[in-house]
Design a protein around this motif. Sequence first.
Motif, PDB file in Angstrom:
ATOM      1  N   THR A   3      38.351  50.168  32.191  1.00 42.32           N
ATOM      2  CA  THR A   3      38.268  51.293  31.264  1.00 42.32           C
ATOM      3  C   THR A   3      37.948  50.718  29.895  1.00 42.32           C
ATOM      4  OG1 THR A   3      39.896  52.475  32.568  1.00 42.32           O
ATOM      5  CG2 THR A   3      39.502  53.305  30.349  1.00 42.32           C
ATOM      6  N   ASN A   5      39.538  48.455  38.497  1.00 47.25           N
ATOM      7  CA  ASN A   5      39.243  49.533  37.546  1.00 47.25           C
ATOM      8  C   ASN A   5      39.031  48.906  36.181  1.00 47.25           C
ATOM      9  OD1 ASN A   5      40.266  51.371  35.227  1.00 47.25           O
ATOM     10  ND2 ASN A   5      39.729  52.778  36.863  1.00 47.25           N
ATOM     11  N   ASP A  11      35.923  53.485  35.207  1.00 47.31           N
ATOM     12  CA  ASP A  11      35.216  53.350  36.469  1.00 47.31           C
ATOM     13  C   ASP A  11      36.031  52.450  37.393  1.00 47.31           C
ATOM     14  OD1 ASP A  11      32.948  54.199  37.849  1.00 47.31           O
ATOM     15  OD2 ASP A  11      31.618  53.534  36.261  1.00 47.31           O
ATOM     16  N   SER A  12      36.137  52.853  38.660  1.00 49.75           N
ATOM     17  CA  SER A  12      36.758  51.961  39.641  1.00 49.75           C
ATOM     18  C   SER A  12      35.647  51.351  40.480  1.00 49.75           C
ATOM     19  CB  SER A  12      37.710  52.732  40.552  1.00 49.75           C
ATOM     20  OG  SER A  12      38.770  53.258  39.798  1.00 49.75           O
ATOM     21  N   VAL A  57      41.685  46.219  32.249  1.00 54.77           N
ATOM     22  CA  VAL A  57      41.333  45.931  33.639  1.00 54.77           C
ATOM     23  C   VAL A  57      42.534  46.151  34.544  1.00 54.77           C
ATOM     24  CG1 VAL A  57      40.543  44.159  35.243  1.00 54.77           C
ATOM     25  CG2 VAL A  57      39.653  44.210  32.920  1.00 54.77           C
ATOM     26  N   GLY A  58      42.355  46.925  35.612  1.00 55.40           N
ATOM     27  CA  GLY A  58      43.402  47.103  36.617  1.00 55.40           C
ATOM     28  C   GLY A  58      42.923  46.581  37.961  1.00 55.40           C
ATOM     29  N   PHE A  59      43.666  45.627  38.523  1.00 61.44           N
ATOM     30  CA  PHE A  59      43.316  45.080  39.842  1.00 61.44           C
ATOM     31  C   PHE A  59      44.214  45.694  40.910  1.00 61.44           C
ATOM     32  CE2 PHE A  59      42.175  41.619  36.958  1.00 61.44           C
ATOM     33  CZ  PHE A  59      40.951  41.204  37.448  1.00 61.44           C
ATOM     34  N   PHE A  86      39.919  45.711  44.572  1.00 62.94           N
ATOM     35  CA  PHE A  86      39.373  46.867  43.867  1.00 62.94           C
ATOM     36  C   PHE A  86      39.649  46.620  42.378  1.00 62.94           C
ATOM     37  CE2 PHE A  86      40.862  49.607  47.729  1.00 62.94           C
ATOM     38  CZ  PHE A  86      39.714  49.266  48.453  1.00 62.94           C
TER      39      PHE A  86
END
Lengths: 347, 347
Positions: free
Chosen positions: B155, B153, B65-66, B103-105, B151
Amino acid sequence: MIELQCPIPISDYPVVTLAHGGGGRLSQLLIERMFVPAFANAVLETLHDGAVLELNGARLAFSTDSFTVSPLFFPGGDIGSLAVYGTVNDLAMCGARPLALAVGFILEEGLPMEELWRVIVSMQRAAVAVGVPIVTGDTKVVERGKGDGIFINTTGVGVVLPGVHIAPQRAVPGDRVLINGSIAEHGIAIMAQREGLAFETELVSDSAPLLDLVLRVLEVGGEHVHVLRDPTRGGVASALNEIAAKACVGIRLDEERIPVTEAVRGACEILGFDPLYVANEGKCIAIVAPEVADHVLETMRAHPQGAHAACIGEVVPDHPGKVFMRSRIGGLRVVDMLSGEQLPRIC
Amino acid sequence: MIELQCPIPISDYPVVTLAHGGGGRLSQLLIERMFVPAFANAVLETLHDGAVLELNGARLAFSTDSFTVSPLFFPGGDIGSLAVYGTVNDLAMCGARPLALAVGFILEEGLPMEELWRVIVSMQRAAVAVGVPIVTGDTKVVERGKGDGIFINTTGVGVVLPGVHIAPQRAVPGDRVLINGSIAEHGIAIMAQREGLAFETELVSDSAPLLDLVLRVLEVGGEHVHVLRDPTRGGVASALNEIAAKACVGIRLDEERIPVTEAVRGACEILGFDPLYVANEGKCIAIVAPEVADHVLETMRAHPQGAHAACIGEVVPDHPGKVFMRSRIGGLRVVDMLSGEQLPRIC
């Protein structure tokens, strides 16, 4: 309880800068001062390209990457194939075969529907080429001016091959440093495209899947393959600095053995970049025990993704934590981590 | 070979609009016309909140989910805790216990460092509350005006509990539709905050982890729990429409049994929203066999996240694919999927 006080002093960095995402010293500062202490756990602290988790006797590799490359389409690739290959490559660098990908899109209102479709088609082809299914996803849309066309996050799970133990800490003196071809091609292709520069030779990104090459390297090298790393943002110099620091070893490079094409060398000179710091998207550094180095190098050279593979240096006991380079004329110089921002939005 | 022609006719939708990310009809169009045919595979086609993969005899749940919510901080939560709970909730809706998060920022240049730290602290607390480690991550920075602060993300991977079989297709006539409390709280809290509206009662998001509640529901209901779904974007109406379509059943709601607080009802009237279409971030719809419905409902009510749980309707054989509602005065009306965009950037 974690500190409520921001661990990066406001007097040093009141705001996030482009360099904090550049893959160099400031990226490392964010990770080391903020993310690792906050999310403290043993898996995260390995700071590998992906995490490795135990599950029912299998080792599960887990890796995430967001892609914000600009422009979306460039010679040799586009954001779609890059997003698939990038995460599958990160799993491969853990010694893992991919099991599945999750994809998160952040689209900007007003994005041409045709452009989105071109990116989806490219992702699908890349996923088929690597043999990995895209099994789940999410799409968000942000208002015009709050995004930039398409951002893509891809997260992958994979299974680490039995008998394989890859970790930056495993680099030991005597190990050879191999790379599967010429460096700096992705970053320079993006930069040339972005700046509208015309060169006599077309500069093409090296964006490519590395899974098959890595599987062959592991077949030949087995547990003697100590470290795998794809030198993306921050380039070969930053990747090797990270490894040298984590393994507490020195790494000595030989300038004349580092493959760089004439076209890339020329463009780097014009644009004022050092190819050692420029991003790659189809390159793999393999740090292997000396007894398998020749065999691994031959294996790389026999592979379509490794025709110009080379042994570019050696792990040494002196200067632990540092990377240094023997120049063409014999002098030694320290090769630092990238500091500041070289190329924003390269991947 | 997939079609090179964009499957959404340019004459209908030349560009991506906010509604394509709203969780309603246009979101579904993107998924059904573009993503599912392009990435065609059996797991993706289940279109559940997450994918379920077989691995060494375990069933691995995988969900992404983003989060692009605006503002970043709101009454009852912030983008950090929302990003952790959101993905863990999606895993829970697969009947899975979370194993780890990635986690992706995507940060915007100029973001105050203190604000990033507040978000990280919030993520850490949320991760500890749920008992899930954040094991890997990625950070990108985009130029000012090409993003919007932060933002995120997230997962997650998790392990589906033995004996649990959750899927939208499992809803059968006779099943009861349960929900763990009052609806529309998240969307209305965000909207009130964004528009600077002051109401007598503070409107607070219901953002919360649902794992513990779901574990208890599964303990009590076992395989009689047929479907779990968190009605986020698009609200209860869109979630139930998706389930009705996939299971080829009708779903009949009883208006007077749907819990909505007075404060939310009042705000919805002022803002012109139907609470059935407003996003929730701490609600779980459970569709269960009638023989366990009372017991599951009691279990929900005994849980801190379920004090106002209710049975809001029933799965029926007539009108397959449709959701309809019996109003307070006894009439029946069709409850469609959300069409158009109601609240952009709600999660």
